[in-house]
Scaffold this motif. Structure first.
Motif, PDB file in Angstrom:
ATOM      1  N   ALA A  68      -0.715  -3.568  15.821  1.00 28.98           N
ATOM      2  CA  ALA A  68      -1.409  -2.403  14.986  1.00 28.98           C
ATOM      3  C   ALA A  68      -2.089  -2.516  13.940  1.00 28.98           C
ATOM      4  N   TYR A  69      -1.831  -3.434  13.037  1.00 22.34           N
ATOM      5  CA  TYR A  69      -2.586  -4.009  12.034  1.00 22.34           C
ATOM      6  C   TYR A  69      -3.822  -4.202  12.033  1.00 22.34           C
ATOM      7  N   VAL A  70      -4.065  -5.365  13.195  1.00 22.90           N
ATOM      8  CA  VAL A  70      -5.165  -5.859  13.339  1.00 22.90           C
ATOM      9  C   VAL A  70      -6.221  -4.681  14.101  1.00 22.90           C
ATOM     10  N   CYS A  71      -5.852  -3.725  14.963  1.00 23.41           N
ATOM     11  CA  CYS A  71      -6.514  -2.903  15.637  1.00 23.41           C
ATOM     12  C   CYS A  71      -7.005  -1.707  14.783  1.00 23.41           C
ATOM     13  N   ILE A  72      -6.323  -1.469  13.768  1.00 25.24           N
ATOM     14  CA  ILE A  72      -6.399  -0.311  12.349  1.00 25.24           C
ATOM     15  C   ILE A  72      -7.479  -1.122  11.311  1.00 25.24           C
ATOM     16  N   LYS A  73      -7.163  -2.137  11.006  1.00 23.80           N
ATOM     17  CA  LYS A  73      -7.889  -2.890   9.859  1.00 23.80           C
ATOM     18  C   LYS A  73      -9.305  -3.625  10.110  1.00 23.80           C
ATOM     19  N   TYR A  74      -9.387  -4.011  11.319  1.00 23.29           N
ATOM     20  CA  TYR A  74     -10.401  -4.663  11.798  1.00 23.29           C
ATOM     21  C   TYR A  74     -11.295  -3.864  12.900  1.00 23.29           C
ATOM     22  N   LEU A  78      -1.878   4.419   8.098  1.00 18.91           N
ATOM     23  CA  LEU A  78      -0.592   4.137   8.477  1.00 18.91           C
ATOM     24  C   LEU A  78      -0.282   2.692   7.740  1.00 18.91           C
ATOM     25  N   LEU A  79      -1.513   1.713   7.623  1.00 22.25           N
ATOM     26  CA  LEU A  79      -1.346   0.645   7.094  1.00 22.25           C
ATOM     27  C   LEU A  79      -0.732   0.907   5.345  1.00 22.25           C
ATOM     28  N   ASP A  80      -1.541   1.819   4.894  1.00 24.09           N
ATOM     29  CA  ASP A  80      -0.941   2.320   3.380  1.00 24.09           C
ATOM     30  C   ASP A  80       0.325   2.706   3.433  1.00 24.09           C
ATOM     31  N   SER A  81       0.774   3.504   4.358  1.00 22.75           N
ATOM     32  CA  SER A  81       2.289   3.705   4.175  1.00 22.75           C
ATOM     33  C   SER A  81       3.034   2.660   4.548  1.00 22.75           C
ATOM     34  N   TRP A  82       2.759   1.637   5.143  1.00 24.35           N
ATOM     35  CA  TRP A  82       3.555   0.615   5.502  1.00 24.35           C
ATOM     36  C   TRP A  82       3.868  -0.610   4.389  1.00 24.35           C
ATOM     37  N   LEU A  83       2.845  -0.150   3.380  1.00 24.44           N
ATOM     38  CA  LEU A  83       2.576  -1.147   2.454  1.00 24.44           C
ATOM     39  C   LEU A  83       3.410  -1.044   1.056  1.00 24.44           C
ATOM     40  N   VAL A 143      11.432   4.149   1.095  1.00 21.76           N
ATOM     41  CA  VAL A 143      10.068   5.021   1.611  1.00 21.76           C
ATOM     42  C   VAL A 143       9.628   4.486   2.822  1.00 21.76           C
ATOM     43  N   CYS A 144       9.701   3.152   2.764  1.00 22.86           N
ATOM     44  CA  CYS A 144       8.695   2.529   4.001  1.00 22.86           C
ATOM     45  C   CYS A 144       9.700   2.542   5.060  1.00 22.86           C
ATOM     46  N   LYS A 145      10.827   2.485   5.008  1.00 22.28           N
ATOM     47  CA  LYS A 145      11.892   2.645   6.246  1.00 22.28           C
ATOM     48  C   LYS A 145      11.781   4.108   6.653  1.00 22.28           C
ATOM     49  N   LEU A 146      11.682   5.050   5.654  1.00 18.39           N
ATOM     50  CA  LEU A 146      11.517   6.487   6.149  1.00 18.39           C
ATOM     51  C   LEU A 146      10.262   6.648   6.918  1.00 18.39           C
ATOM     52  N   ARG A 147       9.188   5.997   6.570  1.00 12.24           N
ATOM     53  CA  ARG A 147       7.981   6.327   7.130  1.00 12.24           C
ATOM     54  C   ARG A 147       7.783   5.598   8.401  1.00 12.24           C
ATOM     55  N   LYS A 148       8.322   4.469   8.656  1.00 19.20           N
ATOM     56  CA  LYS A 148       8.294   3.927  10.043  1.00 19.20           C
ATOM     57  C   LYS A 148       9.313   4.355  11.078  1.00 19.20           C
ATOM     58  N   VAL A 149      10.554   4.986  10.564  1.00 22.82           N
ATOM     59  CA  VAL A 149      11.196   5.965  11.282  1.00 22.82           C
ATOM     60  C   VAL A 149      10.577   7.100  11.930  1.00 22.82           C
ATOM     61  N   TYR A 150       9.908   7.790  11.098  1.00 17.36           N
ATOM     62  CA  TYR A 150       9.029   8.823  11.147  1.00 17.36           C
ATOM     63  C   TYR A 150       8.080   8.628  12.164  1.00 17.36           C
ATOM     64  N   PHE A 151       7.385   7.611  12.148  1.00 15.71           N
ATOM     65  CA  PHE A 151       6.293   7.099  12.926  1.00 15.71           C
ATOM     66  C   PHE A 151       6.612   7.063  14.515  1.00 15.71           C
ATOM     67  N   PHE A 152       8.196   6.411  14.619  1.00 15.84           N
ATOM     68  CA  PHE A 152       8.507   6.466  15.976  1.00 15.84           C
ATOM     69  C   PHE A 152       9.143   7.764  16.324  1.00 15.84           C
ATOM     70  N   ALA A 153       9.670   8.560  15.537  1.00 14.81           N
ATOM     71  CA  ALA A 153      10.385   9.661  15.895  1.00 14.81           C
ATOM     72  C   ALA A 153       9.418  10.891  16.117  1.00 14.81           C
ATOM     73  N   VAL A 154       8.550  11.165  15.727  1.00 15.53           N
ATOM     74  CA  VAL A 154       7.668  12.249  15.715  1.00 15.53           C
ATOM     75  C   VAL A 154       6.643  11.969  16.549  1.00 15.53           C
TER      76      VAL A 154
END
Length: 304
Positions: free
Chosen positions: A136-142, A158-163, A169-180
């Protein structure tokens, strides 16, 4: 000395990119079959080796690799780079981070007990999730092959939220990404248009990892998915696209010249010897001439 490999984001074709990701998953599986967990899958640990049409993915930096234990528990350390760490690992690391802060705040108290040696549970499923973040990182950044970066800023990236360095906070953002469910559209929107053909792949992969919260993901799930979508990509889509654009331009040019000739009352016929000579000089075969450039000469009606 010439490097034997190049970073993943310096892929030269879309199919090469997906093939490299597939190869990394296969390497991870082979390591696990030999009782080893790579432990540190991130953007700069995945490489491509070889020419575009027959290259292979390469997983490097095995210094943090570990022998798999019966209970899947390991000492903390060398577990990857935050943007690529799995939700489960982030949750455990965030808890340890909180305990460390609490201990630091009360370190002057003689009653404070030292924390026991930190242990974390980790499995190959965490490495497969890390590989998803790399993808996902490659497909967004490049924005295309050869490491061409996305020039436009990506709102609410999304990359900023994972950084973030705040692990909780990073855990919650990733859990949210998969759950919502709306996060799927957010992910698709942030992919550069160059990677549009991979939208179905990333959606299905996201679902597999979402379900991983209840049922552990398997190598067969991920590798099978990658191979399925790999088969839908052309061997050289950039070359094919270029040829298509050239043919379109040639057709438009031919149409324009024919129209001008007709308006001027000229003949657009061409003699076979001349056509054969031009084909030979241009290195164009008979079949190519039918689908690419149509040679046109214009002769005045009065010159015959």
């Amino acid at each position: 000395m010439k490097p034997c490999a190049r970073p993943l984001h310096v892929f030269q074709m879309l199919k090469e990119f997906v093939r490299a990701i597939r190869d990394i998953a296969i390497i991870q599986r082979m390591a696990v079959e030999h009782g080893i967990l790579h432990h540190d899958c991130s953007l700069y640990n995945v490489m491509i080796m070889g020419n575009p049409n027959d290259s292979n993915g390469l997983l490097i930096d095995w210094e943090f690799a570990i022998y798999i234990t019966s209970n899947d528990e390991y000492s903390i350390g060398g577990m990857g780079t935050i943007p690529f760490i799995s939700c489960a690992l982030l949750a455990q690391m965030a808890e340890l981070q909180t305990k460390a802060r609490q201990q630091e705040a009360h370190k002057s108290s003689s009653k404070t007990l030292a924390l026991p040696p930190s242990r974390i549970s980790q499995s190959f499923g965490d490495d497969l999730e890390s590989l998803f973040y790399v993808f996902a990182y490659v497909c967004i950044k490049y924005s295309g092959p050869n490491g061409r970066e996305h020039q436009e800023s990506v709102p609410d990236s999304l990359l900023d939220s994972w950084l973030t360095l705040d692990l909780d906070v990073c855990k919650l953002r990733k859990v949210y990404f998969f759950a919502v469910s709306t996060e799927e559209a957010r992910l698709e929107k942030q992919f550069h248009p160059y990677f549009a053909k991979l939208d179905p792949l990333v959606k299905e992969w996201r679902v597999i990892l979402r379900d991983n919260m209840e049922t552990q993901v398997t190598f067969d799930n991920v590798i099978g998915l990658l191979e399925h979508h790999l088969a839908t990509l052309q061997d050289d889509e950039e070359h094919s696209s270029t040829n298509k654009n050239l043919r379109k331009s040639a057709e438009e040019l031919t149409h324009h010249m024919t129209k001008q000739a007709a308006e001027a009352g000229w003949s657009t016929s061409i003699s076979s010897p001349k056509l054969a000579k031009w084909k030979k000089e241009a290195g164009v075969s008979g079949s190519d001439s039918d689908t690419s450039v149509t040679h046109v000469t214009v002769e005045s009606e009065g010159s015959n």
